[in-house]
Design an enzyme around this catalytic site. Structure first.
Site, PDB file in Angstrom:
ATOM      1  N   SER A 109      47.516  44.506  37.182  1.00  0.00           N
ATOM      2  CA  SER A 109      47.740  45.251  38.420  1.00  0.00           C
ATOM      3  C   SER A 109      46.993  44.535  39.538  1.00  0.00           C
ATOM      4  CB  SER A 109      47.192  46.679  38.281  1.00  0.00           C
ATOM      5  OG  SER A 109      47.123  47.341  39.527  1.00  0.00           O
ATOM      6  N   TYR A 124      40.494  52.892  36.230  1.00  0.00           N
ATOM      7  CA  TYR A 124      41.775  52.178  36.156  1.00  0.00           C
ATOM      8  C   TYR A 124      41.594  50.713  36.550  1.00  0.00           C
ATOM      9  CZ  TYR A 124      46.564  50.817  37.329  1.00  0.00           C
ATOM     10  OH  TYR A 124      47.759  50.154  37.410  1.00  0.00           O
TER      11      TYR A 124
END
Length: 251
Positions: A142, A155
């Site tokens: 990501s 995250y």
């Protein structure tokens, strides 16, 4: 390797980028092993790729459980004889909290899927590819794995772990015929992002959101196009690459 005879395993295949990549690889003539925790959505993707004429199976799995990962790898080999492409994609988002407010069980939940799940996938698929002497692996990281994002420290840390696992594996297996890269999306119009918006409402914590320079989020198909490139011989001199597909979000 010719794509016509290739076998691809896709985790998180039931929705979003996993489904889009499954459809893209089906168009390229690959045989598919679709993996997801959600049996209903996984079976839906199975129906969609079969409509395209692809040979495919669905395997339900929790990617954070070693036995489940070994099972989907074994199912792939037993059904199709090999694994040529592995899209190590399954992941989850955290609820937005400032770091000191993140519940410990939320941190564990995110790391178990995003970091441990990727590790286990690599661990067992690499063993198959080593025997073959070739293989292509694409991990889903990501932009949060390259540049930390506000209110999602767990995250972000888990995706930094994916980036590091990708580079470590690529370095260790560079001379074996196995190439390992990672794709780093920014915002994508998927159910995962929609769930994140709901989580914002539930926690009442509004993160500092930075939008892509292009002024829109990506469609899942745009990420799938890059995955298909990394899963092909056209990316033949790429390994350990961390590929940003973010509309300029990290600029």
């Amino acid at each position: 390797m010719t794509t016509q005879s290739q076998v691809a395993v896709i985790t998180g295949a039931g929705s979003g980028m996993g489904r889009a990549a499954s459809l893209k690889l089906a168009d390229k003539g690959m045989k598919l092993v679709l993996v997801d925790f959600n049996e209903q959505t996984g079976e839906e993707t199975l129906g969609l790729v079969k409509e395209k004429g692809a040979e495919a199976i669905f395997v339900k799995a929790n990617v954070a459980e070693s036995a489940d990962v070994q099972n989907y790898v074994n199912q792939a080999v037993e059904t199709f004889g090999r694994i040529d492409v592995f899209f190590n994609n399954a992941g989850i988002i955290q609820k937005p909290y400032l770091l000191a407010d993140i519940p410990e069980n939320e941190f564990d939940r995110v790391f178990s899927v995003n970091a441990k799940g990727v590790f286990l996938g690599l661990k067992y698929v690499l063993k198959v590819m080593e025997k073959q002497g070739e293989g292509l692996i694409i991990n889903t990281a990501s932009t949060a794995g390259v540049k930390p994002e506000h209110s999602v420290a767990a995250y972000s840390a888990s995706k930094h772990a994916v980036v590091s696992l990708t580079k470590s594996a690529a370095m260790e297996y560079a001379k074996t015929g196995i190439r390992i890269n990672a794709v780093c999306p920014g915002g994508v119009t998927t159910n995962l992002v929609a769930a994140f918006q709901q989580n914002i409402e539930e926690t009442g914590n509004v993160p500092e959101i930075v939008f892509p320079r292009m002024g829109r989020m990506a469609e899942a198909e745009e990420i799938a196009n890059v995955v298909a490139f990394l899963a092909s011989s056209e990316s033949s001199y790429m390994t350990g690459s961390i590929v940003l597909v973010d509309g300029g979000l990290t600029l």
